[in-house]
Structures are given as C-alpha cells and as structure tokens.
Design an enzyme around this catalytic site. Structure first.
Site, mmCIF file in Angstrom:
data_model
loop_
_atom_site.group_PDB
_atom_site.id
_atom_site.type_symbol
_atom_site.label_atom_id
_atom_site.label_comp_id
_atom_site.label_asym_id
_atom_site.label_seq_id
_atom_site.Cartn_x
_atom_site.Cartn_y
_atom_site.Cartn_z
ATOM 1 C CB SER A 170 47.582 6.228 -17.607
ATOM 2 O OG SER A 170 46.632 7.176 -17.155
ATOM 3 C CE1 TYR A 184 43.754 2.817 -18.541
ATOM 4 C CE2 TYR A 184 43.905 4.796 -17.191
ATOM 5 C CZ TYR A 184 44.153 4.131 -18.373
ATOM 6 O OH TYR A 184 44.811 4.783 -19.393
#
Length: 278
Positions: A170, A184
């Site tokens: 990501s 995250y």
C-alpha cells in the site's frame, strides 16, 4: 524473440483474499488470461459465489477457506492446491485487514481535513489511543499471513526453479498519507521490506517477487466510505490526488497480471500506482 502474451496460461495461480474487492478482480484477470485459479478467503459464502461467477466466465477455479494468519491453515490450503491442481506457480498475497470500521473512517476523515485545511498543528493522537489487540490483529494477517503463504509457495516453487509472487502492499507503507492508521501503515511497510529481501534471495532460482503499493483503490468498501462524505470532505479527498480520481480495480489487476507473467526483469521491486500522490 517474442514475449508470451498469455504468460500465465495453464499456470496454477493462488490469490489470497480472493472472495471480493481487489482480490476478486485480480482472480478474474488471471483467469481470463488462462490461469488455473486457487482462491482462499475467510469469507466462505462470498468465496463460493465468486468461484461460481468465474466458472461461468470459463475459468478453472479451486477454492478452500483459509485463515492466512494461521500457519497450519495456510499449509493445509497449499497442500490441497498442489493435490487438486499441481504445484503453485503464481502467488498473489492479497489478503489483508484494511481499516474500514466507523472509528477507522472517523480517523481517516479527521486526518484528511487536517492535511487539506488550515488549522493549528498538534498531535492527532491516533497511536497513543491504540489498543494492543488492534495492533497485533493487523500484524497477524497483513505480515504473518504474507510470510506463511510465501513460505508455503516457495516450498513448491524452489525445487522447480520457477515462480512469481506479487505482494499487495500500500501507499501507506511508503508515505505518511495514511497516518490515520499507524497499524496498517506499519504492516504494509513490513510487506515492502519483506518483498525486497525475499526478492533478492530467490531471484537466482527464477522466482521473481515484487510488490504493488496502491494508492486509493475504488473498491466497494472505499466507494461506500466516499458516499458517506459530504461534498466538502469528498473535495478534500480528491484534492490530495493529482489525477483527480481513485485507481480502478481493473487497473491494479492488470499490473498484477503483468508481474505474474514472463515478460519482465523485475525482482524485489515496489511499484506504486497512485495517481501522482507519491
């Protein structure tokens, strides 16, 4: 010398988290190119619906439930894939926990407002408020899961001196744009470091390991978040993206298809389609 157009034709392709969203789109792209699909997820009902849809489109699909955070579950899944289809040749580590609960969306909206409107600078207080369980849960799926699946795949790939592994990381792992979700961000940064290390380790066996670090992806979950924003908040979000839009699932799936094939010389690389955000 020509490049094989359908370089996943006939190859056994594992996609974790393949029941919905980006995982489903990746599976559809690999299947349309002739890959023999092995999909796993914890969402058993949605996984079977995806399998039915892909079979109706002419794809060969094997499915089994699997919790990637559990090494025994992973090893059992990969053994069942080898028995049903043959040794794994392509692995897409897509399964992940993504912040999407109401409290996650509240932090995201607060962070975007902080980035795009003039206001006094201060700590946003996200990390100091996080509980142990939330932190550890993300590492179990997003990092341990990638390791368990990669290890299982390499045990089938290394003796045959061929393999392609694509890790879905990501933009959160390479930038501060996801400061609203430090757990995250940390896990996706770990996936990127793991990709580089393993990519260098196994390239000599013709096993190419790479990662994609997407920016915003127009998944149903993200679309639902955007739909819940007012016009001003939506404007703040898209102001952060020079391209002015999110990437489509098909755009990301096409890049996975390329990395899963033969026509490249990429090993241990991190590619970030993000519309110019980074």
């Amino acid at each position: 010398m020509g490049i094989r157009v359908n370089s996943v034709q006939g190859r056994v392709c594992v996609v974790t988290g393949g029941a919905r969203g980006l995982g489903r789109a990746i599976a559809a792209a690999l299947g349309a190119a002739g890959g023999r699909l092995a999909l796993c997820d914890v969402l058993a009902d949605e996984l079977e619906q995806t399998a039915r849809d892909l079979r109706a489109a002419g794809c060969e699909v094997f499915t089994a439930p699997c919790d990637v955070s559990d090494s025994a579950s992973v090893d059992a899944f990969f053994a069942s894939v080898e028995q049903a289809l043959g040794p794994v040749e392509v692995l897409v580590n897509n399964a992940a926990l993504v912040p999407g609960a109401p409290e996650d969306e509240a932090r995201r909206s607060r962070h975007y407002a902080y980035l795009t409107t003039p206001e006094p600078r201060a700590s946003l207080g996200f990390t100091s408020a996080m509980e142990d369980a939330e932190w550890l849960k993300y590492w179990g799926v997003n990092v341990h899961g990638v390791f368990f699946c990669t290890r299982a795949a390499l045990r089938q790939m290394e003796p045959r001196r061929f393999g392609r592994i694509v890790n879905i990381a990501s933009i959160a792992g390479i930038s501060a744009l996801s400061a609203h979700s430090p757990h995250y961000s940390a896990t996706k940064g770990a996936v990127i470091a793991f990709t580089r290390a393993v990519g260098a380790e196994v390239a000599g066996a013709n096993i190419f390991v790479n990662a994609i670090a997407p920016g915003g992806v127009a998944t149903p979950m993200f679309d639902q978040y955007i739909a819940g924003l007012d016009a001003e908040a939506r404007g703040r979000l898209f102001q952060m993206i020079p391209a002015g839009r999110l990437g489509t699932m098909d755009e990301y799936a096409g890049l996975v298809l390329y990395l899963a094939g033969d026509g490249h010389y990429l090993a241990g690389q991190v590619i970030s389609p993000n519309g110019g955000m980074v």
